[in-house]
Design a protein around this motif. Structure first.
Motif, short mmCIF file in Angstrom:
data_model
loop_
_atom_site.label_atom_id
_atom_site.label_comp_id
_atom_site.label_asym_id
_atom_site.label_seq_id
_atom_site.Cartn_x
_atom_site.Cartn_y
_atom_site.Cartn_z
N HIS A 21 5.65 -8.69 14.28
CA HIS A 21 6.86 -7.98 14.68
C HIS A 21 6.69 -7.29 16.03
CE1 HIS A 21 10.68 -6.03 13.92
NE2 HIS A 21 10.15 -4.89 14.31
N LEU A 56 14.36 1.01 10.45
CA LEU A 56 13.78 0.59 9.17
C LEU A 56 12.39 -0.02 9.37
CD1 LEU A 56 16.92 -1.09 7.56
CD2 LEU A 56 15.88 1.09 6.92
N ALA A 57 12.26 -0.85 10.41
CA ALA A 57 10.98 -1.52 10.64
C ALA A 57 9.88 -0.51 10.94
CB ALA A 57 11.11 -2.53 11.78
N SER A 89 0.83 -1.22 0.00
CA SER A 89 0.00 0.00 0.00
C SER A 89 0.86 1.26 0.00
CB SER A 89 -0.89 0.05 1.24
OG SER A 89 -1.74 -1.06 1.29
N GLY A 90 1.96 1.19 0.76
CA GLY A 90 2.75 2.40 0.92
C GLY A 90 4.02 2.42 0.08
N LEU A 130 4.98 3.51 6.63
CA LEU A 130 4.68 3.65 5.20
C LEU A 130 3.48 2.80 4.80
CD1 LEU A 130 7.88 3.62 2.96
CD2 LEU A 130 6.04 5.28 2.99
N ASP A 131 3.44 1.56 5.28
CA ASP A 131 2.28 0.70 4.98
C ASP A 131 0.99 1.38 5.43
OD1 ASP A 131 3.75 -1.37 3.89
OD2 ASP A 131 3.77 -2.60 5.70
N ARG A 170 12.63 -8.33 10.57
CA ARG A 170 11.57 -8.73 9.66
C ARG A 170 11.36 -7.66 8.59
NH1 ARG A 170 8.61 -10.12 13.60
NH2 ARG A 170 9.02 -12.34 13.65
N PHE A 171 11.97 -6.50 8.75
CA PHE A 171 11.84 -5.45 7.75
C PHE A 171 13.23 -5.08 7.24
CE2 PHE A 171 8.10 -5.32 10.32
CZ PHE A 171 7.08 -5.07 9.43
N GLY A 172 13.28 -4.67 5.98
CA GLY A 172 14.58 -4.36 5.39
C GLY A 172 14.58 -2.98 4.74
N TYR A 218 2.24 -8.77 9.32
CA TYR A 218 3.67 -8.63 9.62
C TYR A 218 3.89 -7.64 10.77
CZ TYR A 218 5.56 -11.44 5.79
OH TYR A 218 5.92 -12.48 4.99
N HIS A 219 3.08 -6.58 10.78
CA HIS A 219 3.23 -5.59 11.87
C HIS A 219 2.90 -6.24 13.21
CE1 HIS A 219 2.08 -2.08 8.90
NE2 HIS A 219 2.91 -2.95 8.35
N ILE A 272 3.34 -16.29 7.36
CA ILE A 272 3.54 -15.55 8.58
C ILE A 272 4.05 -16.40 9.74
CG2 ILE A 272 2.36 -14.17 10.33
CD1 ILE A 272 2.70 -12.67 7.82
N GLY A 299 0.03 4.26 3.33
CA GLY A 299 -0.56 3.78 2.08
C GLY A 299 -2.02 3.37 2.28
N ILE A 322 4.11 -12.65 0.68
CA ILE A 322 2.95 -11.86 1.12
C ILE A 322 1.76 -12.15 0.22
CG2 ILE A 322 3.43 -9.77 -0.23
CD1 ILE A 322 2.53 -8.17 2.28
N ASN A 382 9.03 1.39 7.84
CA ASN A 382 8.28 0.55 6.89
C ASN A 382 6.84 0.38 7.31
OD1 ASN A 382 9.79 -0.35 4.63
ND2 ASN A 382 11.12 -1.52 5.98
N MET A 383 6.62 0.16 8.59
CA MET A 383 5.24 -0.01 9.06
C MET A 383 4.47 1.29 8.91
SD MET A 383 5.62 -2.65 12.28
CE MET A 383 7.12 -2.00 13.02
N GLU A 404 -0.37 -6.87 5.07
CA GLU A 404 0.67 -6.01 5.64
C GLU A 404 0.63 -5.99 7.17
OE1 GLU A 404 0.40 -3.23 1.65
OE2 GLU A 404 -0.40 -2.48 3.52
#
Lengths: 155, 254
Positions: free
Chosen positions: B148, B36-37, A48-49, B43-44, A130-132, B144-145, A109, B47, A155, B40-41, B141
């Motif tokens: 984490h 970064l995490a 989405s983002g 940003l999701d 878990r994020f890059g 994953y959040h 997941i 969005g 995903i 990224n979250m 999405e």
């Protein structure tokens, strides 16, 4: 209009963030069709983002400019899945140093996968985060060769 | 306001303001991976907010797009829950924390992402195909959040005496605000009433807190009403820097 030529041209447009693979191999191109006004390309955004979405639409328009007016339509549903990355795309990701998804999105997941290092093929690796560098990847390192690498999250 | 538009705005604004708070960590997180995490979250969620605000603009039918809704509405027009507008730390920025408490952020993110997961699961069945599509996409999405932030909640709750104390303090602070997660009414054919999520959410939250070694505070009767437009003093301070550019240069676009 030569739709086949347009298709070939579109197949060569790389993903702006992972230029090793094309948009078609990434599985985000839903359709290329001729309309009364020119060409229409239907794309499915990955996340989405994802900040590359606008850039991708620009790249597609630029690549197909010689075929006339190009409209890019973003279609959210059905949601994009890493299951749509093509076999060639997976191979190219692996060679580029990004481990492609190791299972389908549905199984994704619950478990942290066992990954082999894409550089030295070592089997002792660990997930760092878990994020890059982008939402679609997680960060790993190989304990054997010491190199960091990324994993394309299912995903 | 139309009930369906209101329902979409309650979710859109909650995503948008939560994204802003997570985004405040960019460049400040305890370790690079978390920087970064969190970004990224954020940003999701941004969005997701964009898609929902675009839908809200269409429902409103007044020609407003996502940007106008995000940048040109007043505080009272915002429909986010109060939980997400609270600052990232209970203490003042002058205590050396920079106004950011990783424990509080982690706990709030764990609570919100679990709630969003339960909500999106149900919203996929919305009769509004656009909303159903946004929910199906967003669900992937936020899973994953949730995973984490839950991992971190356990790691910190079950960590050192210091991390445990800070998580417990964050839980005590946020606990009354969780009540608002179940406050908004549903709209037939559009989405479930939030109270339909309550039993699932509380059961899963209790399990997570137990795993983290944190004890649940006593129930609170507080009923925050951000979803009705009644906000805390913090929202205005968040909106001012977020909106100033569009207000100073109306219509400015990339």
């Amino acid at each position: 209009m030569d739709l086949a030529a347009a298709r070939t041209r579109l197949a060569a447009v790389p993903d702006p963030e992972i230029p090793a693979i094309s948009l078609v191999e990434l599985g985000i191109v839903r359709e290329l069709r001729e309309t009364g006004a020119g060409l229409e390309v239907v794309l499915t955004p990955t996340y989405s983002g994802c900040p590359a979405t606008e850039l991708i639409a620009d790249d597609v328009r630029a690549a197909l400019a010689e075929f006339g007016r190009v409209t890019v339509t973003m279609q959210r549903s059905p949601a994009w899945s890493t299951d749509w990355i093509t076999p060639e795309g997976r191979e190219k990701l692996q060679r580029y140093g990004i481990v492609p998804p190791q299972c389908s999105a549905e199984q994704a997941i619950r478990v942290v996968p066992k990954l082999r290092c894409p550089r030295c093929d070592g089997g002792r690796t660990e997930q760092l985060s878990r994020f890059g560098s982008t939402a679609c990847k997680s960060t790993w390192r190989c304990i054997e060769c010491g190199e960091p690498f990324e994993y394309f999250k299912p995903i | 306001m139309d009930a369906k538009l209101n329902y979409v705005l309650q979710l859109a604004d909650t995503c948008l303001i939560h994204a802003q708070r997570l985004g405040e960590w960019c460049g400040h997180a305890p370790v690079l991976e978390e920087d970064l995490a969190l970004s990224n979250m954020a940003l999701d969620l941004l969005g997701q907010a964009r898609a929902l605000l675009t839908l809200a603009g269409a429902l409103e039918g007044a020609g407003r797009d996502e940007d106008q809704l995000a940048f040109l509405r007043e505080e009272r027009d915002y429909r986010n829950i109060v939980l997400v507008e609270l600052p990232n730390a209970a203490a003042s920025p002058s205590d050396g924390s920079g106004g950011r408490d990783f424990a509080l952020t982690t706990l709030r993110n764990a609570a919100l992402s679990l709630w969003l997961e339960l909500l999106y699961e149900r919203l996929q069945a919305s009769a509004d195909t656009e909303l159903a599509g946004i929910a199906a996409k967003s669900l992937k999405e936020v899973r994953y959040h949730r995973q984490h932030s839950s991992d971190w909640a356990v790691r910190l709750g079950d960590g050192t005496a210091e991390s445990k104390a800070r998580m417990q303090a964050a839980l005590a602070l946020l606990w009354p605000y969780f009540n608002e997660l179940f406050a908004a009414a549903g709209v037939d054919g559009t989405g479930p009433a939030w109270r339909e999520l309550e039993a699932d959410w509380r059961a899963r939250w209790a399990t997570l807190m137990q795993e983290a070694g944190l004890s649940l505070p006593r129930d609170s009767a507080m009923q925050p009403q951000g979803h009705l437009g009644v906000h805390s003093e913090h929202l205005g301070h968040l909106l001012a820097p977020m909106q100033y550019l569009q207000r100073a240069y109306p219509g400015g676009a990339w």
